[in-house]
Enzyme design. Sequence first.
Site, PDB file in Angstrom:
ATOM      1  CB  ILE A   1     -19.546 -34.883 -72.318  1.00  0.00           C
ATOM      2  CG1 ILE A   1     -19.087 -34.232 -73.604  1.00  0.00           C
ATOM      3  CG2 ILE A   1     -21.109 -35.124 -72.196  1.00  0.00           C
ATOM      4  CD1 ILE A   1     -19.723 -35.143 -74.655  1.00  0.00           C
ATOM      5  CG  ASP A   2     -19.647 -34.127 -65.021  1.00  0.00           C
ATOM      6  OD1 ASP A   2     -19.856 -35.594 -64.910  1.00  0.00           O
ATOM      7  OD2 ASP A   2     -19.161 -33.489 -63.914  1.00  0.00           O
ATOM      8  CB  THR A   3     -23.492 -37.852 -66.963  1.00  0.00           C
ATOM      9  OG1 THR A   3     -22.724 -38.826 -66.278  1.00  0.00           O
ATOM     10  CG2 THR A   3     -23.318 -38.598 -68.501  1.00  0.00           C
ATOM     11  N   GLY A   4     -22.753 -35.935 -64.331  1.00  0.00           N
ATOM     12  CA  GLY A   4     -23.047 -35.393 -63.080  1.00  0.00           C
ATOM     13  C   GLY A   4     -23.279 -34.031 -62.833  1.00  0.00           C
ATOM     14  CG  ASN A   5     -22.718 -29.692 -65.001  1.00  0.00           C
ATOM     15  OD1 ASN A   5     -23.237 -28.985 -64.390  1.00  0.00           O
ATOM     16  ND2 ASN A   5     -22.228 -28.983 -66.148  1.00  0.00           N
TER      17      ASN A   5
END
Length: 299
Positions: free
Chosen positions: A178-182
């Site tokens: 889970i990448d908040t930067g994506n």
Amino acid sequence: MVVYIDVIFLMNVLIDGALLWTTAWSRKLRYRPWRLGLSAAIGGSYAVMLFFPPLSFLFTVSLKFALSLLMLLTAFGFGGLQHFLRNLGAFYVINFMAAGAVFGCAYFWQSSSEIVNGILFSHDLGVTLTMLAFSFPLALWLCRHVLQALRRKQELTSFLAKVEVHIDEFASSCIGLIDTGNQLYDPLSKTPVMVMEAAQWGERIPEAWLVKIRRAEVDQLVTSIGTEPFVWQDRLRLVPYRGVNRNTQFMLALKPDRVVITTGSEQIEANKVLIGLDGGRLSSDNAYQAIIHPSLVNL
């Protein structure tokens, strides 16, 4: 053989002090120097007891363990059971790594030093001090990198989730980060894009397409669409994005029927999502094979 008890005492005080200081550094503990010195002196005194035969009963596993508890309590206090157990674990890990480094250096130098009942002895003080000067920095370096790797792994694990992609009767399962930067969206439909390794799809994607995906030549696939059999041709999308060089590139994406994301005991099903195909590996250690868009898990 002549034994200098004062030298053995001072040497073991320095070693115990270095081990306690490394424990404090790794656990980011605040300590008072006098307490750490007193704890190291307790460890050094234990080394001296070996030369008194009536005290030989002290050199048992249980009493050695009790001594380590006493040293930690003296140096850092208790601070709660969980806090103390973590200090104890760090102390023993650092001890084992330091002991391994000392043994390795002793073998390399063919030193006459030896460890008896956990206490360092030497027939050549100069060689031993040189050996310690190399082995302890090596042990500290190993401790630092191992602990940092464990912290990164622990932090990463909290952002991992199981991903299941369903298209018709086909299902592909993998671990996603889970990448908040994506923040990749399809610009036309505003659909979030979850990136996934193309290798996870096996033979479902033609080999020629995989080659172009790896070479970042996805825009050239437009000309080959229709010339090669592909069962999900009507699900294909081209998603533009900015690469590392800030130039606009394209990512081949598929429109699935649904995506199921499992995080712990929670299960989330998403229907409005595209699966972008990446030709390489998303994780160097293969810890995950997909990058989950944060909007899919309501972050």
